[in-house]
Design a protein around this motif. Structure first.
Motif, PDB file in Angstrom:
ATOM      1  N   VAL A 111      -5.165  15.103  96.608  1.00 48.68           N
ATOM      2  CA  VAL A 111      -3.979  15.334  95.776  1.00 48.68           C
ATOM      3  C   VAL A 111      -4.366  16.143  94.535  1.00 48.68           C
ATOM      4  CG1 VAL A 111      -2.262  14.176  94.326  1.00 48.68           C
ATOM      5  CG2 VAL A 111      -2.730  13.322  96.625  1.00 48.68           C
ATOM      6  N   ARG A 112      -5.495  15.791  93.936  1.00 40.06           N
ATOM      7  CA  ARG A 112      -5.960  16.510  92.747  1.00 40.06           C
ATOM      8  C   ARG A 112      -6.262  17.975  93.067  1.00 40.06           C
ATOM      9  NH1 ARG A 112      -7.600  13.766  88.382  1.00 40.06           N
ATOM     10  NH2 ARG A 112      -8.182  11.962  89.635  1.00 40.06           N
ATOM     11  N   LEU A 113      -6.870  18.235  94.229  1.00 43.37           N
ATOM     12  CA  LEU A 113      -7.153  19.615  94.632  1.00 43.37           C
ATOM     13  C   LEU A 113      -5.864  20.428  94.758  1.00 43.37           C
ATOM     14  CD1 LEU A 113      -9.944  19.217  97.342  1.00 43.37           C
ATOM     15  CD2 LEU A 113     -10.104  20.521  95.222  1.00 43.37           C
ATOM     16  N   VAL A 114      -4.840  19.816  95.309  1.00 45.29           N
ATOM     17  CA  VAL A 114      -3.563  20.519  95.485  1.00 45.29           C
ATOM     18  C   VAL A 114      -2.886  20.727  94.134  1.00 45.29           C
ATOM     19  CG1 VAL A 114      -1.264  20.365  96.513  1.00 45.29           C
ATOM     20  CG2 VAL A 114      -3.264  19.704  97.843  1.00 45.29           C
ATOM     21  N   ARG A 115      -2.882  19.697  93.298  1.00 45.87           N
ATOM     22  CA  ARG A 115      -2.239  19.818  91.986  1.00 45.87           C
ATOM     23  C   ARG A 115      -2.901  20.867  91.109  1.00 45.87           C
ATOM     24  NH1 ARG A 115      -0.604  13.806  89.925  1.00 45.87           N
ATOM     25  NH2 ARG A 115       1.221  13.607  91.273  1.00 45.87           N
ATOM     26  N   GLU A 116      -4.219  20.978  91.221  1.00 43.56           N
ATOM     27  CA  GLU A 116      -4.942  21.961  90.412  1.00 43.56           C
ATOM     28  C   GLU A 116      -4.967  23.336  91.082  1.00 43.56           C
ATOM     29  OE1 GLU A 116      -8.750  20.281  89.466  1.00 43.56           O
ATOM     30  OE2 GLU A 116      -7.846  18.585  88.404  1.00 43.56           O
TER      31      GLU A 116
ATOM     32  N   LEU B  31      -7.082  15.356 109.896  1.00 46.55           N
ATOM     33  CA  LEU B  31      -7.009  15.484 108.441  1.00 46.55           C
ATOM     34  C   LEU B  31      -8.387  15.410 107.786  1.00 46.55           C
ATOM     35  CD1 LEU B  31      -4.006  13.032 107.986  1.00 46.55           C
ATOM     36  CD2 LEU B  31      -3.959  15.463 108.516  1.00 46.55           C
ATOM     37  N   ALA B  32      -9.444  15.277 108.593  1.00 44.95           N
ATOM     38  CA  ALA B  32     -10.797  15.061 108.066  1.00 44.95           C
ATOM     39  C   ALA B  32     -11.256  16.148 107.083  1.00 44.95           C
ATOM     40  CB  ALA B  32     -11.790  14.912 109.214  1.00 44.95           C
ATOM     41  N   PRO B  33     -11.095  17.439 107.375  1.00 52.55           N
ATOM     42  CA  PRO B  33     -11.576  18.438 106.399  1.00 52.55           C
ATOM     43  C   PRO B  33     -10.928  18.294 105.023  1.00 52.55           C
ATOM     44  CG  PRO B  33     -11.139  19.480 108.506  1.00 52.55           C
ATOM     45  CD  PRO B  33     -10.616  18.076 108.599  1.00 52.55           C
ATOM     46  N   LEU B  34      -9.641  17.994 105.008  1.00 49.52           N
ATOM     47  CA  LEU B  34      -8.953  17.804 103.734  1.00 49.52           C
ATOM     48  C   LEU B  34      -9.516  16.595 103.001  1.00 49.52           C
ATOM     49  CD1 LEU B  34      -6.604  18.525 101.795  1.00 49.52           C
ATOM     50  CD2 LEU B  34      -5.207  16.932 103.130  1.00 49.52           C
ATOM     51  N   PHE B  35      -9.703  15.489 103.720  1.00 50.53           N
ATOM     52  CA  PHE B  35     -10.188  14.276 103.074  1.00 50.53           C
ATOM     53  C   PHE B  35     -11.654  14.383 102.666  1.00 50.53           C
ATOM     54  CE2 PHE B  35      -6.676  11.905 105.452  1.00 50.53           C
ATOM     55  CZ  PHE B  35      -5.802  12.070 104.398  1.00 50.53           C
ATOM     56  N   TRP B  36     -12.468  15.086 103.449  1.00 52.15           N
ATOM     57  CA  TRP B  36     -13.859  15.300 103.050  1.00 52.15           C
ATOM     58  C   TRP B  36     -13.912  16.111 101.759  1.00 52.15           C
ATOM     59  CZ3 TRP B  36     -15.346  16.882 108.646  1.00 52.15           C
ATOM     60  CH2 TRP B  36     -15.615  15.737 109.399  1.00 52.15           C
ATOM     61  N   GLY B  37     -13.131  17.181 101.715  1.00 48.65           N
ATOM     62  CA  GLY B  37     -13.087  17.994 100.499  1.00 48.65           C
ATOM     63  C   GLY B  37     -12.573  17.202  99.315  1.00 48.65           C
ATOM     64  N   GLY B  38     -11.531  16.416  99.536  1.00 48.60           N
ATOM     65  CA  GLY B  38     -10.980  15.597  98.457  1.00 48.60           C
ATOM     66  C   GLY B  38     -11.970  14.557  97.968  1.00 48.60           C
TER      67      GLY B  38
END
Length: 175
Positions: free
Chosen positions: A98-103, A136-143
């Motif tokens: 969520v922080r990655l998307v917000r920023e 959804l793993a790549p998104l969650f790993w990055g997050g």
């Protein structure tokens, strides 16, 4: 364009499937499970139990998300402690995403897909295991990595502080 090109195939398959339904007992849970997921869902779902479905699936979703980060728990760790740890890691992964998307460090398309998938998994008849969360793993790993870098930065700043209580807080967080 893609949806328009696929629409004839989807409609054709839906019509063919409806016309060639199994002549067996359509109320049978086993038959519904193998031939009609939506029918099966509504045969076992009751609105009075909706909060239980969501709560159970949220528990599984967080644990499965954390299990993507740390797939194997140590043999010496009690199962309940391992579940709590994976859920905390899942929350961190989601918060970081969520922080990655917000920023604006991430395009919105994939997180939108993840949000829709997560909402679907929260109301589905089956608890979402790792195989349902894997897309959804790549998104969650990055997050998770992004969130852990922020935590590491906070710990570093606590260690650099002149105040003893801040250094103690940093040591506790690091532990």
């Amino acid at each position: 364009t893609f949806a328009g090109a696929m629409l004839p195939a989807v409609i054709g398959w839906s019509v063919w499937s409806r016309l060639h339904q199994s002549p067996g007992d359509s109320a049978s849970d086993v038959l519904l499970y193998y031939t009609n997921y939506v029918g099966y869902h509504f045969s076992v779902f009751h609105w009075s139990d909706a909060h239980l479905f969501v709560w159970r699936n949220l528990d599984s979703f967080l644990a499965s998300t954390g299990s993507l980060i740390m797939p194997g728990m140590p043999w010496w760790m009690p199962p309940q402690a391992a579940r709590i740890l994976t859920q905390v890691m899942g929350v961190a992964a989601i918060a970081g995403s969520v922080r990655l998307v917000r920023e604006r460090k991430l395009p919105w398309h994939y997180p939108l897909f993840a949000l829709i998938s997560a909402l679907m998994l929260l109301v589905w008849s089956f608890p979402p295991t790792e195989r349902f969360v894997l897309p959804l793993a790549p998104l969650f790993w990055g997050g998770f990595l992004y969130e852990m870098s922020r935590v590491a930065g906070a710990i570093r700043s606590n260690y650099r502080s002149n105040k003893t209580d801040q250094k103690v807080a940093g040591a506790i967080f690091a532990a």
